[in-house]
Design a protein around this motif. Structure first.
Motif, PDB file in Angstrom:
ATOM      1  N   MET A 116       0.809  -1.273   0.039  1.00 54.13           N
ATOM      2  CA  MET A 116       0.034   0.023   0.187  1.00 54.13           C
ATOM      3  C   MET A 116       0.834   1.442  -0.093  1.00 54.13           C
ATOM      4  O   MET A 116       0.552   2.324  -0.774  1.00 54.13           O
ATOM      5  N   ILE A 117       1.826   1.062   0.735  1.00 55.06           N
ATOM      6  CA  ILE A 117       2.949   2.260   0.784  1.00 55.06           C
ATOM      7  C   ILE A 117       3.355   2.548  -0.514  1.00 55.06           C
ATOM      8  O   ILE A 117       3.561   3.784  -1.145  1.00 55.06           O
ATOM      9  N   LEU A 118       3.752   1.537  -1.369  1.00 55.70           N
ATOM     10  CA  LEU A 118       4.539   1.539  -2.679  1.00 55.70           C
ATOM     11  C   LEU A 118       3.363   2.068  -3.574  1.00 55.70           C
ATOM     12  O   LEU A 118       3.632   3.012  -4.522  1.00 55.70           O
ATOM     13  N   PHE A 119       2.061   1.628  -3.353  1.00 56.09           N
ATOM     14  CA  PHE A 119       1.141   1.928  -4.376  1.00 56.09           C
ATOM     15  C   PHE A 119       0.699   3.454  -4.243  1.00 56.09           C
ATOM     16  O   PHE A 119       0.946   4.312  -5.155  1.00 56.09           O
ATOM     17  N   MET A 120       0.714   4.088  -2.866  1.00 54.42           N
ATOM     18  CA  MET A 120       0.682   5.399  -2.659  1.00 54.42           C
ATOM     19  C   MET A 120       1.760   6.290  -3.224  1.00 54.42           C
ATOM     20  O   MET A 120       1.630   7.410  -3.587  1.00 54.42           O
ATOM     21  N   LYS A 121       2.699   5.830  -3.036  1.00 59.74           N
ATOM     22  CA  LYS A 121       4.181   6.550  -3.615  1.00 59.74           C
ATOM     23  C   LYS A 121       4.045   6.736  -4.892  1.00 59.74           C
ATOM     24  O   LYS A 121       4.305   7.942  -5.377  1.00 59.74           O
ATOM     25  N   ASN A 122       3.590   5.894  -5.778  1.00 60.90           N
ATOM     26  CA  ASN A 122       3.405   5.834  -7.157  1.00 60.90           C
ATOM     27  C   ASN A 122       2.386   6.653  -7.571  1.00 60.90           C
ATOM     28  O   ASN A 122       2.408   7.602  -8.475  1.00 60.90           O
TER      29      ASN A 122
END
Length: 148
Positions: A116-122
């Protein structure tokens, strides 16, 4: 009165210089992640991981996405056709985000949080790319130099 207008124009030039410098720094920070990560798109490990996540034709799509990330990142970093470069980053980020960071399918809570963190970073980088696609590279760029 003339001295006041000279002082004002010097202040405007100083503000423009610092604003331009901040924009260059912003372009650098934005582009660096794509330029550092893109070489991994040519490795067997990244291609295999992407294939395991369901990326179709991963042996072609992943290296091609690396080329897109490098082209878009360099375009934004140099401020050369930065609007087009930003659209390349958008084209890169949408499928990568949706295919490789499917946090909603992960059962392990720790891994779901990481995805989820990587998704939101993107998603946040997608927002930055969309802003660049509309406003361009700023005053200290090859685009600005070309338009003079």
């Amino acid at each position: 009165m003339a001295t006041n207008s000279i002082a004002i124009s010097k202040d405007v030039e100083a503000i423009s210089f610092w604003q331009g410098a901040v924009v260059v720094l912003g372009r650098f920070f934005f582009a660096i992640i794509f330029l550092f990560a893109a070489p991994n798109h040519f490795t067997k490990q990244t291609i295999a991981f992407s294939a395991s996540q369901g990326v179709p034709l991963a042996s072609i799509a992943v290296p091609l996405s690396g080329v897109v990330a490098i082209a878009g990142g360099l375009s934004i970093l140099l401020g050369y056709r930065a609007k087009l470069g930003a659209w390349l980053i958008v084209l890169f980020l949408i499928p990568v985000t949706l295919m490789l960071h499917k946090f909603w399918t992960v059962t392990d809570p720790m891994m779901a949080q990481i995805q989820m963190i990587l998704f939101m970073k993107n998603v946040s980088m997608l927002g930055g790319a969309l802003l660049i696609s509309q406003f361009g590279a700023g005053p200290f760029s090859l685009d600005a130099r070309r338009s003079r």
